[in-house]
Design a protein around this motif. Structure first.
Motif, short mmCIF file in Angstrom:
data_model
loop_
_atom_site.label_atom_id
_atom_site.label_comp_id
_atom_site.label_asym_id
_atom_site.label_seq_id
_atom_site.Cartn_x
_atom_site.Cartn_y
_atom_site.Cartn_z
N PHE A 71 -95.19 44.95 -80.76
CA PHE A 71 -96.43 44.77 -80.00
C PHE A 71 -96.43 43.50 -79.15
O PHE A 71 -97.37 43.26 -78.41
CB PHE A 71 -97.64 44.73 -80.95
CG PHE A 71 -97.81 45.99 -81.74
CD1 PHE A 71 -98.06 47.20 -81.11
CD2 PHE A 71 -97.71 45.97 -83.12
CE1 PHE A 71 -98.22 48.36 -81.84
CE2 PHE A 71 -97.87 47.13 -83.86
CZ PHE A 71 -98.12 48.34 -83.22
N THR A 73 -95.04 40.92 -76.22
CA THR A 73 -94.33 40.80 -74.95
C THR A 73 -94.15 39.32 -74.68
O THR A 73 -95.13 38.60 -74.47
CB THR A 73 -95.13 41.44 -73.80
OG1 THR A 73 -95.41 42.79 -74.13
CG2 THR A 73 -94.36 41.39 -72.50
N LYS A 81 -97.81 37.79 -75.17
CA LYS A 81 -99.05 38.55 -75.36
C LYS A 81 -98.85 39.60 -76.44
O LYS A 81 -97.77 40.18 -76.56
CB LYS A 81 -99.46 39.23 -74.06
CG LYS A 81 -99.86 38.24 -72.99
CD LYS A 81 -100.37 38.94 -71.76
CE LYS A 81 -100.81 37.92 -70.72
NZ LYS A 81 -101.39 38.57 -69.55
N CYS A 82 -99.92 39.85 -77.19
CA CYS A 82 -99.89 40.83 -78.26
C CYS A 82 -100.82 41.99 -77.94
O CYS A 82 -102.00 41.78 -77.66
CB CYS A 82 -100.32 40.17 -79.57
SG CYS A 82 -100.47 41.36 -80.93
N GLN A 83 -100.29 43.20 -77.99
CA GLN A 83 -101.09 44.40 -77.73
C GLN A 83 -102.18 44.58 -78.79
O GLN A 83 -103.27 45.04 -78.48
CB GLN A 83 -100.20 45.64 -77.70
CG GLN A 83 -99.25 45.67 -76.54
CD GLN A 83 -98.28 46.84 -76.65
OE1 GLN A 83 -98.48 47.76 -77.45
NE2 GLN A 83 -97.22 46.82 -75.85
N SER A 86 -105.38 42.78 -78.02
CA SER A 86 -105.89 43.10 -76.68
C SER A 86 -105.30 42.19 -75.61
O SER A 86 -105.98 41.76 -74.70
CB SER A 86 -107.41 43.01 -76.66
OG SER A 86 -107.97 43.85 -77.62
N GLY A 87 -104.02 41.90 -75.75
CA GLY A 87 -103.35 41.05 -74.78
C GLY A 87 -103.54 39.57 -75.00
O GLY A 87 -103.22 38.77 -74.14
#
Length: 103
Positions: A71, A73, A81-83, A86-87
């Protein structure tokens, strides 16, 4: 005009503060770079999301961290950022309960 002479009291105060300053600097260097985000400045929604996922800034398990999660990036400086958030911006060294190894 300001007095620029150092009194003995000021000099002793500086000498006493120097070891403390060195210890604080060593501690910051040992922790690595500055954090990716200040948790105190996050909106309530991000704070609640992180709390619900048991997010921690430093993973206790070297095999599980955001940098190794599907999750996540990555970006410059060990941040990304983490999905699941929520980014939301996180450190690659952090982790939460939604960890899923990159496959």
């Amino acid at each position: 005009m300001a007095d620029t002479t150092l009194s003995r009291r000021n000099l002793l105060g500086l000498a006493a503060a120097a070891p403390v300053a060195m210890l604080l600097g060593a501690g910051a260097a040992a922790q690595g770079a500055a954090p990716c985000v200040n948790p105190d400045t996050l909106p309530a929604s991000q704070k609640n999301r992180r709390r619900s996922l048991n997010f921690v800034a430093q993973s206790p398990d070297p095999k599980k961290s955001c940098g190794k999660c599907a999750f996540f990036t990555g970006a410059a400086g060990g941040c990304g950022k983490c999905q699941m958030l929520s980014g939301g911006i996180v450190s690659a060294a952090s982790v939460c309960d939604s960890f899923a190894p990159k496959g």
